[in-house]
Design a protein around this motif. Structure first.
Motif, mmCIF file in Angstrom:
data_model
loop_
_atom_site.group_PDB
_atom_site.id
_atom_site.type_symbol
_atom_site.label_atom_id
_atom_site.label_comp_id
_atom_site.label_asym_id
_atom_site.label_seq_id
_atom_site.Cartn_x
_atom_site.Cartn_y
_atom_site.Cartn_z
ATOM 1 N N ARG A 145 0.667 -1.316 0.297
ATOM 2 C CA ARG A 145 0.313 0.569 -0.395
ATOM 3 C C ARG A 145 0.903 1.135 -0.074
ATOM 4 O O ARG A 145 0.694 2.214 -1.223
ATOM 5 C CB ARG A 145 -1.083 -0.559 1.194
ATOM 6 C CG ARG A 145 -1.970 -0.424 0.860
ATOM 7 C CD ARG A 145 -3.282 -0.350 2.158
ATOM 8 N NE ARG A 145 -3.584 1.372 2.121
ATOM 9 C CZ ARG A 145 -4.472 1.479 3.111
ATOM 10 N NH1 ARG A 145 -4.548 0.367 4.093
ATOM 11 N NH2 ARG A 145 -4.465 2.819 3.465
ATOM 12 N N TRP A 146 2.027 1.492 1.015
ATOM 13 C CA TRP A 146 2.973 2.610 0.904
ATOM 14 C C TRP A 146 3.269 2.586 -0.861
ATOM 15 O O TRP A 146 3.647 3.742 -0.940
ATOM 16 C CB TRP A 146 3.803 2.456 1.929
ATOM 17 C CG TRP A 146 3.023 2.668 3.383
ATOM 18 C CD1 TRP A 146 2.937 1.906 3.816
ATOM 19 C CD2 TRP A 146 2.742 4.158 3.685
ATOM 20 N NE1 TRP A 146 2.038 2.826 5.355
ATOM 21 C CE2 TRP A 146 2.502 4.191 4.905
ATOM 22 C CE3 TRP A 146 2.811 4.780 2.849
ATOM 23 C CZ2 TRP A 146 1.441 5.111 5.450
ATOM 24 C CZ3 TRP A 146 1.798 5.771 3.375
ATOM 25 C CH2 TRP A 146 0.996 5.863 5.106
ATOM 26 N N LEU A 147 3.651 1.352 -0.976
ATOM 27 C CA LEU A 147 4.569 1.776 -2.662
ATOM 28 C C LEU A 147 3.768 2.178 -3.549
ATOM 29 O O LEU A 147 3.513 3.832 -4.439
ATOM 30 C CB LEU A 147 5.116 0.617 -2.199
ATOM 31 C CG LEU A 147 6.395 -0.101 -2.233
ATOM 32 C CD1 LEU A 147 6.744 -1.650 -2.641
ATOM 33 C CD2 LEU A 147 7.451 1.255 -2.631
ATOM 34 N N HIS A 148 1.896 2.004 -3.952
ATOM 35 C CA HIS A 148 1.245 2.381 -4.146
ATOM 36 C C HIS A 148 0.897 3.453 -3.940
ATOM 37 O O HIS A 148 0.526 4.695 -4.962
ATOM 38 C CB HIS A 148 -0.237 1.348 -3.717
ATOM 39 C CG HIS A 148 -1.242 0.999 -5.421
ATOM 40 N ND1 HIS A 148 -0.809 0.804 -6.229
ATOM 41 C CD2 HIS A 148 -1.995 1.703 -5.456
ATOM 42 C CE1 HIS A 148 -1.672 0.692 -7.153
ATOM 43 N NE2 HIS A 148 -2.161 1.600 -6.017
ATOM 44 N N ILE A 149 0.526 4.063 -3.279
ATOM 45 C CA ILE A 149 1.482 5.433 -2.685
ATOM 46 C C ILE A 149 1.903 6.446 -3.235
ATOM 47 O O ILE A 149 1.863 7.076 -4.169
ATOM 48 C CB ILE A 149 0.810 6.702 -1.381
ATOM 49 C CG1 ILE A 149 -0.430 5.763 -0.677
ATOM 50 C CG2 ILE A 149 0.802 7.930 -0.740
ATOM 51 C CD1 ILE A 149 -0.217 5.572 0.856
ATOM 52 N N LEU A 182 -6.649 13.231 -4.104
ATOM 53 C CA LEU A 182 -5.357 12.131 -2.905
ATOM 54 C C LEU A 182 -5.735 12.902 -1.435
ATOM 55 O O LEU A 182 -5.836 11.861 -0.796
ATOM 56 C CB LEU A 182 -4.243 12.942 -3.563
ATOM 57 C CG LEU A 182 -3.685 12.341 -4.826
ATOM 58 C CD1 LEU A 182 -2.097 13.345 -5.024
ATOM 59 C CD2 LEU A 182 -3.494 10.696 -4.557
ATOM 60 N N GLY A 183 -6.021 13.939 -1.397
ATOM 61 C CA GLY A 183 -6.240 14.875 0.536
ATOM 62 C C GLY A 183 -7.532 13.601 0.524
ATOM 63 O O GLY A 183 -7.853 13.317 1.670
ATOM 64 N N TRP A 184 -8.648 13.933 -0.619
ATOM 65 C CA TRP A 184 -10.384 13.325 -0.460
ATOM 66 C C TRP A 184 -9.634 12.329 0.255
ATOM 67 O O TRP A 184 -10.270 11.605 1.276
ATOM 68 C CB TRP A 184 -10.830 13.580 -1.309
ATOM 69 C CG TRP A 184 -12.079 12.862 -1.637
ATOM 70 C CD1 TRP A 184 -13.007 12.210 0.056
ATOM 71 C CD2 TRP A 184 -13.438 13.421 -2.094
ATOM 72 N NE1 TRP A 184 -14.018 11.780 0.031
ATOM 73 C CE2 TRP A 184 -14.539 12.935 -1.496
ATOM 74 C CE3 TRP A 184 -13.584 14.013 -3.282
ATOM 75 C CZ2 TRP A 184 -15.697 12.477 -2.078
ATOM 76 C CZ3 TRP A 184 -14.783 14.855 -3.530
ATOM 77 C CH2 TRP A 184 -15.944 13.708 -2.898
ATOM 78 N N ARG A 185 -9.122 11.509 -0.308
ATOM 79 C CA ARG A 185 -9.064 9.470 0.037
ATOM 80 C C ARG A 185 -8.103 9.375 1.134
ATOM 81 O O ARG A 185 -8.388 9.086 2.294
ATOM 82 C CB ARG A 185 -8.552 9.178 -1.421
ATOM 83 C CG ARG A 185 -7.391 8.172 -0.650
ATOM 84 C CD ARG A 185 -8.500 6.781 -0.646
ATOM 85 N NE ARG A 185 -7.842 5.533 0.652
ATOM 86 C CZ ARG A 185 -7.937 4.002 -0.089
ATOM 87 N NH1 ARG A 185 -9.036 3.622 -1.223
ATOM 88 N NH2 ARG A 185 -7.268 3.484 1.138
ATOM 89 N N VAL A 186 -6.952 10.604 1.753
ATOM 90 C CA VAL A 186 -6.041 10.776 2.548
ATOM 91 C C VAL A 186 -7.429 10.451 4.052
ATOM 92 O O VAL A 186 -7.291 9.718 4.926
ATOM 93 C CB VAL A 186 -4.788 11.477 2.846
ATOM 94 C CG1 VAL A 186 -4.334 11.118 4.008
ATOM 95 C CG2 VAL A 186 -4.678 10.291 1.215
ATOM 96 N N ILE A 187 -7.654 11.544 3.565
ATOM 97 C CA ILE A 187 -8.092 12.530 4.692
ATOM 98 C C ILE A 187 -10.052 12.312 5.437
ATOM 99 O O ILE A 187 -9.995 11.208 6.884
ATOM 100 C CB ILE A 187 -9.303 14.116 4.632
ATOM 101 C CG1 ILE A 187 -7.379 14.473 4.646
ATOM 102 C CG2 ILE A 187 -9.898 14.272 5.710
ATOM 103 C CD1 ILE A 187 -7.845 16.236 3.984
#
Ligand SMILES: Cc1cc2nc3c(=O)[nH]c(=O)nc-3n(C[C@H](O)[C@H](O)[C@H](O)COP(=O)(O)OP(=O)(O)OC[C@H]3O[C@@H](n4cnc5c(N)ncnc54)[C@H](O)[C@@H]3O)c2cc1C
Length: 417
Positions: A145-149, A182-187
């Motif tokens: 998942r982190w590599l995917h980010i 990107l912000g929407w997904r993370v938050i």
């Protein structure tokens, strides 16, 4: 599924791509250079669509016919974007070749150009690494998942490349949109602001490595129905500290007052740790997602569950008697122990429409074909499959060989990757 929902994502892709290419269509350039630029914009629009398809919102998932379908398209669109963005500099170099070989090399070589092209290559490099990781499914999920980010970074670098090239129209709105998605997904999804607070009421061991957890809402409950799954993260409580990561679990029961139950099998780090959860531990629940079992036609049913894949069927059976003749084949491994078998037998005993077959399957590659009833016993039955992706992949062709057409085979994979 309605035709509009079936076409929802392809229409979104076509609309965004043609819209952006028309908006940014280059004028007064050679055909070759025009192609190179158009490939860049088309790739850029597909990256934006891929960002939208990674959002986890119940209304969006409903519109796009499910989270799993969004993820499948997210992968395909991401790969298509990569191919177009790889072709972008190559097409520009091919166009410059008409001028001279040196001009072609200078178009490609980062050494003869400044920051604008360096950042473009850096973006492509992040895209390559991110996509390479995407296919490395043996990687531990958290590393994957982190590599995917890293792909999100590639998108922002790609747009910075355009700004450094001095192209600001329409790059700034696109950069803003990419940052917003990107912000929407993370938050909303990863930080869990879209989720609702719950507390563990009880945790009952139902098998050697499976615990059924009852969750009570601390505020407004999520809107969830039987057959759906939710994304759940566990936090702190008496003697427990959860990893706070959201994982998908199917509700095994929807009860009064917004109470829900989920049954969690120990598979990896997080679910192994969840086995020791107890009353008072806080959690956040996001959902409900999915439509598995939602629109069952009034036809005889054949349900096949593998291991924890029993949960959506159990939730429906706990709700009451089934309305159609239903045959449930429940396959489980001895290691997990036969979770819920006694309860299912009691339900089947009380429900004249339900016939239950439970089977312990310890062979890692069971001959599922041999386990299935003959074609005549399955004719005119609506088939529902739930469990590990490998089981689903093996069962589908076996059912088709028995004359069940794909339109009558519904499945829920317990793996998103
Ligand atoms: C629609 C759906 C419904 C599910 N319902 C249940 C259920 O009712 N009961 C149950 O025990 N399990 C269920 N699962 C599987 C469960 O989500 C995974 O077993 C769990 O996420 C594993 O996490 P881990 O950290 O323990 O294991 P890991 O070793 O980290 O992961 C094992 C596998 O689980 C998947 N996975 C891990 N983390 C996530 C994540 N955050 N999001 C999506 N997939 C992930 C990946 O495919 C990974 O390869 C469901 C999965 C899906 C997709």
């Amino acid at each position: 599924m309605s035709i509009l929902r079936t076409l929802s994502i392809p229409l979104l892709i076509a609309g965004c791509t043609f819209g952006l290419v028309l908006w940014a269509f280059p004028e007064e350039v050679s055909t070759g250079r025009m192609l190179g630029i158009v490939l860049g914009w088309a790739g850029c629009s597909l990256l934006l669509v891929a960002l939208l398809l990674m959002l986890r919102e119940t209304w969006l998932a409903r519109g796009f016919a499910g989270l799993e379908r969004m993820y499948r398209w997210h992968h395909w669109v991401g790969m298509a974007a990569y191919v177009l963005l790889l072709a972008h500099p190559l097409a520009l170099a091919a166009a410059a070749w008409q001028e001279s070989r040196l001009a072609a090399w200078q178009t490609l070589s980062p050494f003869s150009q400044g920051w604008p092209v360096w950042v473009g290559w850096l973006s492509l490099l992040f895209l390559m690494l991110g996509l390479a990781a995407t296919f490395a499914t043996r990687l531990p999920y958290r590393t994957w998942r982190w590599l995917h980010i890293g792909l999100g970074v590639a998108v922002l670098l790609g747009l910075a490349h355009l700004i450094l090239l001095g192209i600001d129209e329409p790059v700034l709105p696109i950069l803003a949109l990419a940052a917003l998605l990107l912000g929407w997904r993370v938050i909303r999804a990863d930080f869990g602001t879209a989720a609702r607070p719950y507390v563990v009421q009880s945790a009952q061991r139902v098998a050697a490595d499976m615990v059924e957890i009852s969750l009570a809402p601390l505020g407004g409950p999520v809107a969830v129905t039987t057959g759906q799954f939710v994304l759940v993260a566990f936090f702190a409580g008496p003697g427990f500290r959860g990893c706070g990561e959201f994982h998908p679990f199917t509700v095994s029961s929807v009860e009064n007052g917004g109470h829900i139950r989920i049954a969690v099998k120990a598979l990896g780090d997080c679910t192994r740790h969840i086995q020791s959860v107890g009353p008072g531990v806080t959690a956040r629940v996001h959902g409900g997602f999915g439509e598995f079992l939602a629109h069952r036609p009034p036809l005889p049913q054949f349900w096949i569950a593998g291991g924890t894949g029993i949960t959506p069927f159990l939730a429906v059976l706990r709700e009451g008697l089934v309305s159609q003749p239903t045959r449930l084949l429940y396959l489980y491994r001895s290691g997990t122990g036969a979770a819920f078998v006694q309860e299912l037998q009691d339900i089947a005993h009380a429900d004249p429409h339900l016939s239950l077959q439970t089977m312990q399957v310890d062979n890692p590659q069971p001959d599922l074909d041999a386990l299935l009833p003959d074609a005549h016993e399955l004719s005119h039955r609506e088939c529902y499959l739930c469990g590990p992706p490998g089981m689903i992949a093996a069962l589908k062709p076996a059912l088709r060989q028995r004359g069940i057409t794909p339109r009558h085979i519904h499945f829920e994979n317990f793996g998103f990757r």
